[in-house]
Design a protein around this motif. Structure first.
Motif, PDB file in Angstrom:
ATOM      1  N   ASP A 311      -8.726   0.405   1.955  1.00  0.00           N
ATOM      2  CA  ASP A 311      -7.323  -0.010   2.071  1.00  0.00           C
ATOM      3  C   ASP A 311      -7.086  -1.461   1.664  1.00  0.00           C
ATOM      4  O   ASP A 311      -5.950  -1.839   1.389  1.00  0.00           O
ATOM      5  CB  ASP A 311      -6.840   0.152   3.525  1.00  0.00           C
ATOM      6  N   ALA A 388      -3.684   1.106  10.050  1.00  0.00           N
ATOM      7  CA  ALA A 388      -2.885   1.245   8.827  1.00  0.00           C
ATOM      8  C   ALA A 388      -1.948   2.437   8.991  1.00  0.00           C
ATOM      9  O   ALA A 388      -2.150   3.294   9.856  1.00  0.00           O
ATOM     10  CB  ALA A 388      -3.810   1.462   7.624  1.00  0.00           C
ATOM     11  N   ARG A 392       0.774   6.073   3.221  1.00  0.00           N
ATOM     12  CA  ARG A 392       0.645   4.781   2.539  1.00  0.00           C
ATOM     13  C   ARG A 392       1.953   4.277   1.956  1.00  0.00           C
ATOM     14  O   ARG A 392       2.168   3.072   1.844  1.00  0.00           O
ATOM     15  CB  ARG A 392      -0.401   4.882   1.422  1.00  0.00           C
ATOM     16  N   ASP A 393       2.836   5.187   1.541  1.00  0.00           N
ATOM     17  CA  ASP A 393       4.078   4.766   0.894  1.00  0.00           C
ATOM     18  C   ASP A 393       5.240   4.670   1.873  1.00  0.00           C
ATOM     19  O   ASP A 393       6.404   4.579   1.465  1.00  0.00           O
ATOM     20  CB  ASP A 393       4.448   5.736  -0.234  1.00  0.00           C
TER      21      ASP A 393
END
Length: 681
Positions: A311, A388, A392-393
């Motif tokens: 990441d 995280a 991811r988006d």
């Protein structure tokens, strides 16, 4: 003027008195004397005997005067009585003036509350001998709702709580200096105090109270000021002395060095000791929060997972060992160059150097090939995981320019420490002695933890919660163990610098044998080491079992064990303590990535090889969130605990150190040389 007209004027005055007041107050006086003042102040000829008693002598009015006749309002440090109104009547005005003068001669000692919405009786009727009916008028008031408590509540209890707040508020005003308030507000403004922002508003309010209080010289005005402001201040400012923030302010006020005072404050509220209460929120709050989250596009951002090396990029790495470097984009060439510069046979240094964290990063890491940390059990509070977003988006909901967060260890790995803390004991100090029994089979015996100090002062149950000459304390004492609930006792020495040199003898005494057949477990902890003992023999009535002796000399502890102990090496987060552990990567906390100045404090993360978080950390904390989400903080606090982080064996977990917290870490660095040094944070 008729009595009823005077009574109506009193009601109008009372309504004006209470219009902008949350509370009225009581003065301490002899209520029989107050009633006599009322009866004796009527001018001659206006309160003569009617049949068997005087005209204005009746049980209804007596009850009224004794119930509320001593009530006052406080404004501008001056009191106003319920009798302070003008009638211009020659009969009633002398009585009102006399009542007011009598009440004002006495000091305020309580808050006025009532369990009933009315006081007195407006009128009643009496049938005379000739059959006629005579009407009698009396004192009567309707109370505003803020003065009326629930009938199920105890008036004494409510008044007692408000009185306690007032007393703590006065002590706070007397003992906390204006300078200490200014210092702490400065620390908060510079983001140098853990969880300080939460106290900023309260401290500003208290500072105003303190500055106003300091201008008063008259004792009566000071007393009135404290009563009036204590009910307005609320429990946060009103009882600030009893909060963790009050400990910090008092220590600074008493002349303690700011660094030490902050350290003691952080021992109370730091992540290892701070447990968030279960957040309370309504269905409406949840609906509003869900609507906001959806409209702003944050729904996908709620799911979290552990961050991995895949990441992060080289831009946010301060150091990476050769194994981790292969997985970080853009790092291989840099470390290849460093490897070419390194000498094959490192020169070893036996002397431990001390170096500030920033200097370690700027001068040591650029030429380091490998870094290891010496992991100690005392580092448990420093264990941290990088988190995280699962998607991811998803939209970034944090205050900084990336979606990464972090979570420190929230639970204690050792059950005895956890149980001691749950029982109200302190587990963080320079020396701790804890015992536990009744954990397997039911053992109703009463065991006591004892310590005999060098001057023969003995810490045990008669002096519970009182400091010894060496500032040791028994803070947990269990007398009657309950079935299925382990019993614990605890003796703590928080600061070795306050301890007398000499030998401290720790033992367990069977104060009462009630038929229990089991023994006990004990722990001694100092300098990050835990010495654990398991005594599985039954204890007889009045039997004493010596556990160990601790000798304190030149700020150093040494132990002489009277019982055999288990080793103090522990497995924590999949790693063994008391040995060097390889570091995968070193980085700042995400709020300082990409050359950001950061929101909040900077943290230094040493991510360790094979470090696995066994807990269920929060996905995020309110402190991380953007301001547009702040109005839904209660719901987000609940969401943070429910949206658990998804497991990943490649997680980035290790040790974290806050830039504003004084700590140290022993590291081994291999590069052109091999060096062992102590990094100071």
């Amino acid at each position: 003027m008729e009595f009823s007209q005077m009574r109506d004027k009193l009601a109008k005055h009372f309504k004006e008195m209470t219009k902008d007041s949350d509370y009225l107050f009581e003065v301490a006086l002899d209520k029989d004397a107050l009633w006599n003042t009322y009866m004796d102040s009527y001018p001659p000829g206006t309160n003569e005997i009617y049949r068997t008693c005087r005209v204005h002598e009746c049980s209804c009015c007596r009850h009224f005067i004794k119930s509320i006749g001593n009530a006052v309002a406080i404004r501008g440090n001056k009191i106003t009585t319920i009798w302070d109104f003008h009638t211009g009547d020659s009969t009633f005005q002398p009585v009102l003036d006399a009542m007011s003068d009598f009440v004002k001669k006495h000091a305020v000692t309580d808050v006025f509350v009532s369990r009933f919405p009315t006081i007195g009786e407006a009128k009643n009727f009496q049938e005379l001998e000739d059959g006629a009916v005579k009407k009698w008028d009396h004192f009567f008031l309707e109370l505003p709702e803020q003065l009326v408590i629930d009938v199920r509540e105890s008036k004494g209890k409510v008044q007692g709580q408000l009185r306690d707040t007032r007393n703590v508020f006065e002590r706070s005003l007397e003992e906390i200096t204006e300078e200490s308030l200014q210092v702490v507000l400065e620390l908060i403004t510079s983001n140098s105090l853990y969880r300080g922002e939460e106290w900023k508003g309260v401290l500003k309010d208290f500072l105003k109270y303190k500055q106003e209080y300091q201008t008063l010289t008259d004792e009566e005005e000071k007393n009135n000021f404290v009563w009036e402001k204590s009910v307005k201040a609320g429990t946060a400012a009103g009882r600030i002395r009893n909060h963790s923030m009050g400990t910090l302010l008092l220590n600074i006020s008493e002349g303690m060095e700011v660094d030490l005072a902050v350290k003691k404050y952080e021992q109370i509220v730091a992540p290892s000791n701070y447990k968030r209460p279960k957040p309370i929120f309504t269905k409406k709050m949840l609906e509003n929060a869900k609507k906001t989250i959806t409209e702003l596009g944050y729904l996908d951002a709620l799911e979290r997972r552990y961050a991995t090396l895949d990441d992060i990029t080289v831009n946010n790495i301060l150091f990476s060992n050769k194994d981790a470097a292969k997985r970080i984009a853009g790092v291989e060439d840099i470390f290849g160059e460093m490897e070419r510069e390194a000498v094959v046979s490192p020169k070893k240094f036996s002397k431990v150097e001390e170096i500030p964290a920033d200097k370690f990063i700027s001068e040591i890491l650029p030429t380091a090939k490998e870094v290891e940390v010496y992991l100690e059990y005392r580092h448990f509070a420093n264990f941290v995981s990088l988190t995280a977003p699962q998607h991811r988006d998803s939209k970034n909901m944090f205050q900084w320019n990336n979606q990464f967060g972090w979570a420190y260890s929230g639970n204690m790995t050792d059950s005895m420490k956890e149980r001691v803390r749950a029982a109200g004991g302190k587990v963080d100090g320079d020396l701790r002695f804890s015992i536990e029994w009744n954990d397997d089979d039911y053992n109703p015996n009463d065991f006591d933890a004892h310590c005999m100090e060098p001057d023969n002062y003995e810490i045990y149950y008669p002096n519970k919660c009182r400091y010894s000459p060496s500032k040791g304390m028994l803070d947990v004492d269990i007398i009657n163990p309950r079935p299925n609930i382990p019993a614990v006792e605890n003796i703590i020495y928080e600061n070795r610098h306050q301890m007398k040199e000499g030998t401290y003898q720790f033992f367990v005494h069977c104060y009462s044998n009630r038929g229990g057949r089991g023994g006990f477990k004990a722990e001694l902890e100092f300098d990050g080491q835990i010495y654990a003992y398991d005594y599985n023999h039954p204890l007889k009535q009045d039997e004493r079992v010596q556990v160990a002796e601790i000798t304190y000399h030149k700020q150093t502890f040494s132990i002489k064990e009277r019982l055999p102990s288990t080793t103090s090496q522990r497995t924590v987060w999949n790693l063994q303590t008391n040995q060097f552990v390889p570091v995968s990567v070193i980085m700042y906390s995400p709020n300082y990535w990409d050359e950001q100045q950061g929101v909040g404090n900077r943290h230094y993360f040493f991510m360790l090889k094979n470090c696995i978080n066994p807990e269920n950390p929060n996905g995020f904390y309110n402190e991380f969130l953007k301001n547009e989400l702040a109005e839904h903080k209660r719901v987000f606090e609940a969401l943070g605990s429910k949206m658990k982080v998804n497991d990943d064996e490649n997680q980035l977990s290790g040790l974290g150190f806050c830039a504003t917290k004084r700590e140290e870490l022993v590291v081994k660095v291999k590069g052109s040389t091999e060096r062992i040094m102590k990094v100071r944070f």
